[in-house]
Design a protein around this motif. Structure first.
Motif, PDB file in Angstrom:
ATOM      1  N   ALA A  31       0.834  -1.209   0.000  1.00  0.00           N
ATOM      2  CA  ALA A  31       0.000   0.000   0.000  1.00  0.00           C
ATOM      3  C   ALA A  31       0.865   1.254   0.000  1.00  0.00           C
ATOM      4  O   ALA A  31       0.567   2.226  -0.708  1.00  0.00           O
ATOM      5  CB  ALA A  31      -0.933  -0.005   1.217  1.00  0.00           C
ATOM      6  N   GLU A  32       1.937   1.244   0.782  1.00  0.00           N
ATOM      7  CA  GLU A  32       2.852   2.388   0.806  1.00  0.00           C
ATOM      8  C   GLU A  32       3.504   2.590  -0.552  1.00  0.00           C
ATOM      9  O   GLU A  32       3.639   3.724  -1.021  1.00  0.00           O
ATOM     10  CB  GLU A  32       3.921   2.184   1.873  1.00  0.00           C
ATOM     11  CG  GLU A  32       3.431   2.352   3.291  1.00  0.00           C
ATOM     12  CD  GLU A  32       4.505   2.063   4.338  1.00  0.00           C
ATOM     13  OE1 GLU A  32       5.704   2.093   4.001  1.00  0.00           O
ATOM     14  OE2 GLU A  32       4.135   1.810   5.493  1.00  0.00           O
ATOM     15  N   LYS A  33       3.906   1.489  -1.193  1.00  0.00           N
ATOM     16  CA  LYS A  33       4.541   1.570  -2.510  1.00  0.00           C
ATOM     17  C   LYS A  33       3.557   2.124  -3.543  1.00  0.00           C
ATOM     18  O   LYS A  33       3.908   2.989  -4.343  1.00  0.00           O
ATOM     19  CB  LYS A  33       5.043   0.195  -2.949  1.00  0.00           C
ATOM     20  CG  LYS A  33       5.736   0.211  -4.284  1.00  0.00           C
ATOM     21  CD  LYS A  33       6.244  -1.159  -4.678  1.00  0.00           C
ATOM     22  CE  LYS A  33       6.886  -1.110  -6.053  1.00  0.00           C
ATOM     23  NZ  LYS A  33       7.297  -2.418  -6.523  1.00  0.00           N
ATOM     24  N   ALA A  34       2.315   1.631  -3.502  1.00  0.00           N
ATOM     25  CA  ALA A  34       1.299   2.115  -4.442  1.00  0.00           C
ATOM     26  C   ALA A  34       1.025   3.598  -4.224  1.00  0.00           C
ATOM     27  O   ALA A  34       0.889   4.358  -5.186  1.00  0.00           O
ATOM     28  CB  ALA A  34       0.013   1.305  -4.295  1.00  0.00           C
ATOM     29  N   ALA A  35       0.957   4.020  -2.979  1.00  0.00           N
ATOM     30  CA  ALA A  35       0.724   5.436  -2.679  1.00  0.00           C
ATOM     31  C   ALA A  35       1.888   6.292  -3.168  1.00  0.00           C
ATOM     32  O   ALA A  35       1.681   7.378  -3.717  1.00  0.00           O
ATOM     33  CB  ALA A  35       0.505   5.634  -1.182  1.00  0.00           C
ATOM     34  N   ALA A  36       3.100   5.803  -2.972  1.00  0.00           N
ATOM     35  CA  ALA A  36       4.279   6.546  -3.425  1.00  0.00           C
ATOM     36  C   ALA A  36       4.303   6.643  -4.949  1.00  0.00           C
ATOM     37  O   ALA A  36       4.619   7.702  -5.510  1.00  0.00           O
ATOM     38  CB  ALA A  36       5.552   5.881  -2.905  1.00  0.00           C
ATOM     39  N   GLU A  37       3.953   5.546  -5.620  1.00  0.00           N
ATOM     40  CA  GLU A  37       3.925   5.569  -7.083  1.00  0.00           C
ATOM     41  C   GLU A  37       2.851   6.516  -7.597  1.00  0.00           C
ATOM     42  O   GLU A  37       3.062   7.241  -8.568  1.00  0.00           O
ATOM     43  CB  GLU A  37       3.706   4.150  -7.623  1.00  0.00           C
ATOM     44  CG  GLU A  37       4.916   3.250  -7.452  1.00  0.00           C
ATOM     45  CD  GLU A  37       4.642   1.802  -7.825  1.00  0.00           C
ATOM     46  OE1 GLU A  37       3.483   1.443  -8.128  1.00  0.00           O
ATOM     47  OE2 GLU A  37       5.602   1.017  -7.790  1.00  0.00           O
ATOM     48  N   ALA A  38       1.691   6.512  -6.953  1.00  0.00           N
ATOM     49  CA  ALA A  38       0.613   7.416  -7.357  1.00  0.00           C
ATOM     50  C   ALA A  38       1.027   8.872  -7.144  1.00  0.00           C
ATOM     51  O   ALA A  38       0.761   9.734  -7.986  1.00  0.00           O
ATOM     52  CB  ALA A  38      -0.664   7.110  -6.577  1.00  0.00           C
TER      53      ALA A  38
END
Length: 147
Positions: A31-38
């Motif tokens: 979830a953190e990775k997805a948020a950072a990518e977004a």
């Protein structure tokens, strides 16, 4: 009353707890990775908009105007903007940054066609592909209207 739990059951419970903790940690990291990518994608988009030329900004505005009242494929939108005199660079910039969901555009265009005339399922897919939608987008659009 003294209850004793066998060591094997205790070990199994500890293993299960460790597994749950590991799954939770992996989910949190994903979830953190997805948020950072977004966030990175949004920052890149904002940078692209901020550094756009006047022609690109005008093409983007025109693209949004078009999409507000009719459906376009990605390539169809570029072709329309080029027809109006925008350079390929500006038209492509506009299509890339207009925020369109191309699957949604295919569904809207499919509905427009069905509202106007009759099509077989395959005929409608072929028409959407002719309009510049990918085969996958055309399939999505036809399915989205229940065909």
């Amino acid at each position: 009353m003294n209850l004793l739990i066998p060591d094997e059951e205790i070990d199994a419970l500890i293993d299960k707890a460790d597994e749950i903790v590991a799954e939770k940690k992996a989910a949190d990291e994903a979830a953190e990775k997805a948020a950072a990518e977004a966030a990175a994608a949004e920052a890149a988009k904002q940078q692209a908009v901020a550094s756009a030329t006047l022609e690109q900004k005008n093409a983007l505005s025109r693209a949004k105007d078009y999409l507000a009242y009719t459906a376009f494929s990605y390539t169809g939108l570029i072709e329309q903007l080029e027809y109006e005199g925008y350079s390929n660079d500006a038209a492509t910039y506009a299509a890339d940054n207009c925020g369109a969901d191309w699957n949604e555009q295919a569904a809207k265009k499919a509905q427009d066609y069905i509202d106007f005339t009759s099509f077989s399922r395959q005929g409608l897919i072929d028409q959407l592909v002719y309009e510049g939608f990918t085969a996958e987008q055309a399939e999505y659009g036809v399915a989205a209207i229940g065909y």
